[in-house]
Motif scaffolding. Sequence first.
Motif, PDB file in Angstrom:
ATOM      1  N   VAL A  52      61.831  57.388 100.448  1.00  0.00           N
ATOM      2  CA  VAL A  52      61.051  56.472  99.606  1.00  0.00           C
ATOM      3  C   VAL A  52      60.930  55.118 100.306  1.00  0.00           C
ATOM      4  O   VAL A  52      59.846  54.527 100.364  1.00  0.00           O
ATOM      5  N   TYR A  53      62.039  54.617 100.839  1.00  0.00           N
ATOM      6  CA  TYR A  53      62.000  53.352 101.579  1.00  0.00           C
ATOM      7  C   TYR A  53      60.991  53.424 102.721  1.00  0.00           C
ATOM      8  O   TYR A  53      60.187  52.515 102.906  1.00  0.00           O
ATOM      9  N   LEU A  54      61.054  54.503 103.502  1.00  0.00           N
ATOM     10  CA  LEU A  54      60.158  54.615 104.653  1.00  0.00           C
ATOM     11  C   LEU A  54      58.702  54.741 104.238  1.00  0.00           C
ATOM     12  O   LEU A  54      57.815  54.134 104.850  1.00  0.00           O
ATOM     13  N   ALA A  55      58.439  55.528 103.204  1.00  0.00           N
ATOM     14  CA  ALA A  55      57.055  55.664 102.729  1.00  0.00           C
ATOM     15  C   ALA A  55      56.519  54.315 102.256  1.00  0.00           C
ATOM     16  O   ALA A  55      55.386  53.947 102.575  1.00  0.00           O
ATOM     17  N   LEU A  56      57.323  53.576 101.520  1.00  0.00           N
ATOM     18  CA  LEU A  56      56.892  52.258 101.058  1.00  0.00           C
ATOM     19  C   LEU A  56      56.773  51.278 102.208  1.00  0.00           C
ATOM     20  O   LEU A  56      55.882  50.424 102.229  1.00  0.00           O
ATOM     21  N   TRP A  57      57.674  51.380 103.194  1.00  0.00           N
ATOM     22  CA  TRP A  57      57.627  50.475 104.337  1.00  0.00           C
ATOM     23  C   TRP A  57      56.342  50.669 105.134  1.00  0.00           C
ATOM     24  O   TRP A  57      55.691  49.698 105.508  1.00  0.00           O
ATOM     25  N   PHE A  58      55.954  51.932 105.377  1.00  0.00           N
ATOM     26  CA  PHE A  58      54.735  52.182 106.142  1.00  0.00           C
ATOM     27  C   PHE A  58      53.486  51.746 105.381  1.00  0.00           C
ATOM     28  O   PHE A  58      52.451  51.495 105.981  1.00  0.00           O
ATOM     29  N   GLU A  59      53.571  51.652 104.063  1.00  0.00           N
ATOM     30  CA  GLU A  59      52.449  51.183 103.255  1.00  0.00           C
ATOM     31  C   GLU A  59      52.482  49.672 103.045  1.00  0.00           C
ATOM     32  O   GLU A  59      51.556  49.111 102.489  1.00  0.00           O
ATOM     33  N   SER A  60      53.539  49.021 103.496  1.00  0.00           N
ATOM     34  CA  SER A  60      53.690  47.579 103.279  1.00  0.00           C
ATOM     35  C   SER A  60      53.096  46.794 104.447  1.00  0.00           C
ATOM     36  O   SER A  60      52.691  47.356 105.467  1.00  0.00           O
ATOM     37  N   ARG A  61      53.087  45.475 104.310  1.00  0.00           N
ATOM     38  CA  ARG A  61      52.576  44.625 105.392  1.00  0.00           C
ATOM     39  C   ARG A  61      53.428  44.744 106.648  1.00  0.00           C
ATOM     40  O   ARG A  61      52.936  44.613 107.752  1.00  0.00           O
ATOM     41  N   TRP A  62      54.739  45.015 106.480  1.00  0.00           N
ATOM     42  CA  TRP A  62      55.617  45.137 107.645  1.00  0.00           C
ATOM     43  C   TRP A  62      55.308  46.406 108.432  1.00  0.00           C
ATOM     44  O   TRP A  62      55.240  46.383 109.652  1.00  0.00           O
ATOM     45  N   GLY A  63      55.122  47.497 107.718  1.00  0.00           N
ATOM     46  CA  GLY A  63      54.797  48.751 108.390  1.00  0.00           C
ATOM     47  C   GLY A  63      53.430  48.703 109.046  1.00  0.00           C
ATOM     48  O   GLY A  63      53.248  49.168 110.175  1.00  0.00           O
ATOM     49  N   MET A  64      52.458  48.132 108.345  1.00  0.00           N
ATOM     50  CA  MET A  64      51.108  48.029 108.909  1.00  0.00           C
ATOM     51  C   MET A  64      51.111  47.129 110.140  1.00  0.00           C
ATOM     52  O   MET A  64      50.437  47.411 111.129  1.00  0.00           O
ATOM     53  N   ALA A  65      51.878  46.049 110.099  1.00  0.00           N
ATOM     54  CA  ALA A  65      51.963  45.154 111.257  1.00  0.00           C
ATOM     55  C   ALA A  65      52.581  45.878 112.450  1.00  0.00           C
ATOM     56  O   ALA A  65      52.136  45.712 113.589  1.00  0.00           O
ATOM     57  N   ALA A  66      53.602  46.680 112.201  1.00  0.00           N
ATOM     58  CA  ALA A  66      54.225  47.442 113.292  1.00  0.00           C
ATOM     59  C   ALA A  66      53.240  48.445 113.886  1.00  0.00           C
ATOM     60  O   ALA A  66      53.161  48.599 115.113  1.00  0.00           O
ATOM     61  N   LEU A  67      52.481  49.120 113.029  1.00  0.00           N
ATOM     62  CA  LEU A  67      51.489  50.082 113.516  1.00  0.00           C
ATOM     63  C   LEU A  67      50.381  49.389 114.309  1.00  0.00           C
ATOM     64  O   LEU A  67      49.959  49.875 115.368  1.00  0.00           O
ATOM     65  N   HIS A  68      49.909  48.252 113.807  1.00  0.00           N
ATOM     66  CA  HIS A  68      48.856  47.526 114.513  1.00  0.00           C
ATOM     67  C   HIS A  68      49.354  46.983 115.853  1.00  0.00           C
ATOM     68  O   HIS A  68      48.623  47.015 116.848  1.00  0.00           O
ATOM     69  N   ALA A  69      50.577  46.493 115.877  1.00  0.00           N
ATOM     70  CA  ALA A  69      51.140  45.992 117.133  1.00  0.00           C
ATOM     71  C   ALA A  69      51.270  47.116 118.148  1.00  0.00           C
ATOM     72  O   ALA A  69      50.953  46.936 119.332  1.00  0.00           O
ATOM     73  N   GLN A  70      51.715  48.287 117.695  1.00  0.00           N
ATOM     74  CA  GLN A  70      51.834  49.436 118.595  1.00  0.00           C
ATOM     75  C   GLN A  70      50.466  49.846 119.124  1.00  0.00           C
ATOM     76  O   GLN A  70      50.304  50.131 120.314  1.00  0.00           O
ATOM     77  N   ALA A  71      49.462  49.874 118.263  1.00  0.00           N
ATOM     78  CA  ALA A  71      48.109  50.246 118.688  1.00  0.00           C
ATOM     79  C   ALA A  71      47.560  49.241 119.696  1.00  0.00           C
ATOM     80  O   ALA A  71      46.943  49.625 120.701  1.00  0.00           O
ATOM     81  N   LEU A  72      47.783  47.949 119.443  1.00  0.00           N
ATOM     82  CA  LEU A  72      47.321  46.923 120.376  1.00  0.00           C
ATOM     83  C   LEU A  72      48.008  47.066 121.728  1.00  0.00           C
ATOM     84  O   LEU A  72      47.366  46.999 122.775  1.00  0.00           O
ATOM     85  N   ASN A  73      49.325  47.266 121.714  1.00  0.00           N
ATOM     86  CA  ASN A  73      50.061  47.433 122.968  1.00  0.00           C
ATOM     87  C   ASN A  73      49.573  48.636 123.751  1.00  0.00           C
ATOM     88  O   ASN A  73      49.408  48.584 124.971  1.00  0.00           O
ATOM     89  N   ALA A  75      46.575  50.013 123.575  1.00  0.00           N
ATOM     90  CA  ALA A  75      45.220  49.731 124.061  1.00  0.00           C
ATOM     91  C   ALA A  75      45.267  48.829 125.295  1.00  0.00           C
ATOM     92  O   ALA A  75      44.540  49.057 126.273  1.00  0.00           O
ATOM     93  N   GLN A  76      46.125  47.810 125.267  1.00  0.00           N
ATOM     94  CA  GLN A  76      46.258  46.930 126.427  1.00  0.00           C
ATOM     95  C   GLN A  76      46.811  47.686 127.631  1.00  0.00           C
ATOM     96  O   GLN A  76      46.368  47.480 128.762  1.00  0.00           O
ATOM     97  N   HIS A  77      47.767  48.558 127.387  1.00  0.00           N
ATOM     98  CA  HIS A  77      48.333  49.361 128.463  1.00  0.00           C
ATOM     99  C   HIS A  77      47.268  50.282 129.065  1.00  0.00           C
ATOM    100  O   HIS A  77      47.150  50.394 130.286  1.00  0.00           O
ATOM    101  N   ALA A  78      46.480  50.924 128.206  1.00  0.00           N
ATOM    102  CA  ALA A  78      45.426  51.826 128.693  1.00  0.00           C
ATOM    103  C   ALA A  78      44.386  51.051 129.490  1.00  0.00           C
ATOM    104  O   ALA A  78      43.923  51.522 130.538  1.00  0.00           O
ATOM    105  N   ARG A  79      44.004  49.867 129.025  1.00  0.00           N
ATOM    106  CA  ARG A  79      43.017  49.069 129.747  1.00  0.00           C
ATOM    107  C   ARG A  79      43.558  48.636 131.107  1.00  0.00           C
ATOM    108  O   ARG A  79      42.834  48.634 132.103  1.00  0.00           O
ATOM    109  N   ALA A  80      44.818  48.265 131.162  1.00  0.00           N
ATOM    110  CA  ALA A  80      45.422  47.888 132.446  1.00  0.00           C
ATOM    111  C   ALA A  80      45.456  49.075 133.396  1.00  0.00           C
ATOM    112  O   ALA A  80      45.198  48.925 134.599  1.00  0.00           O
TER     113      ALA A  80
END
Length: 116
Positions: A52-73, A75-80
Motif C-alpha cells: 500500500v505504501y509503495l502504490a501510494l508512493w508511486f502515485e504521489s509527487r515523490w514517486g512521480m518526481a523519481a520516475l521523471h528524474a529517471q526518465a530524464l537521466n 534520455a540524457q544518457h541516450a543522447r550522449a
Amino acid sequence: MPFLAPSFARLPPLAYLLADQTEPRKKISRHLGVSLRTLQRYQASGNAPRAVYLALWFESRWGMAALHAQALNEAQHARAWVGSLERECERLRGVIRALESAQGQAAANSAVFDAF
C-alpha cells in the motif's frame, strides 16, 4: 535499471501519502484493492502493508518526481551515446577520406559511401 522504490525507512508517513492524493478515498481504496473501511483503518492507525505504501508512493509527487528524474537521466544518457556514435562515424569518414586521398583513386564503394 535500478529499483526506484524507496526503502521502508525512506517512505513518507502514510498520512502524507494519503494527503498527497487528489482522488476520492473510495477511488484510492479501489485502486489499492481494499475496501474503503480498510483504507480508513490504515489511515487511523497510521500503518499499512508495504504494498500500500509503495502504490501510494508511486502515485504521489515523490514517486512521480523519481520516475521523471529517471526518465530524464536515461534520455540524457541516450543522447550522449548517440552523440558519441555520431562523432565516431565522422572520425571514421575522415579516416576513409585520408586513405582515399593517399591512394590516389576512389574506393570501389565510394558511390555508396558518398551518398551518406
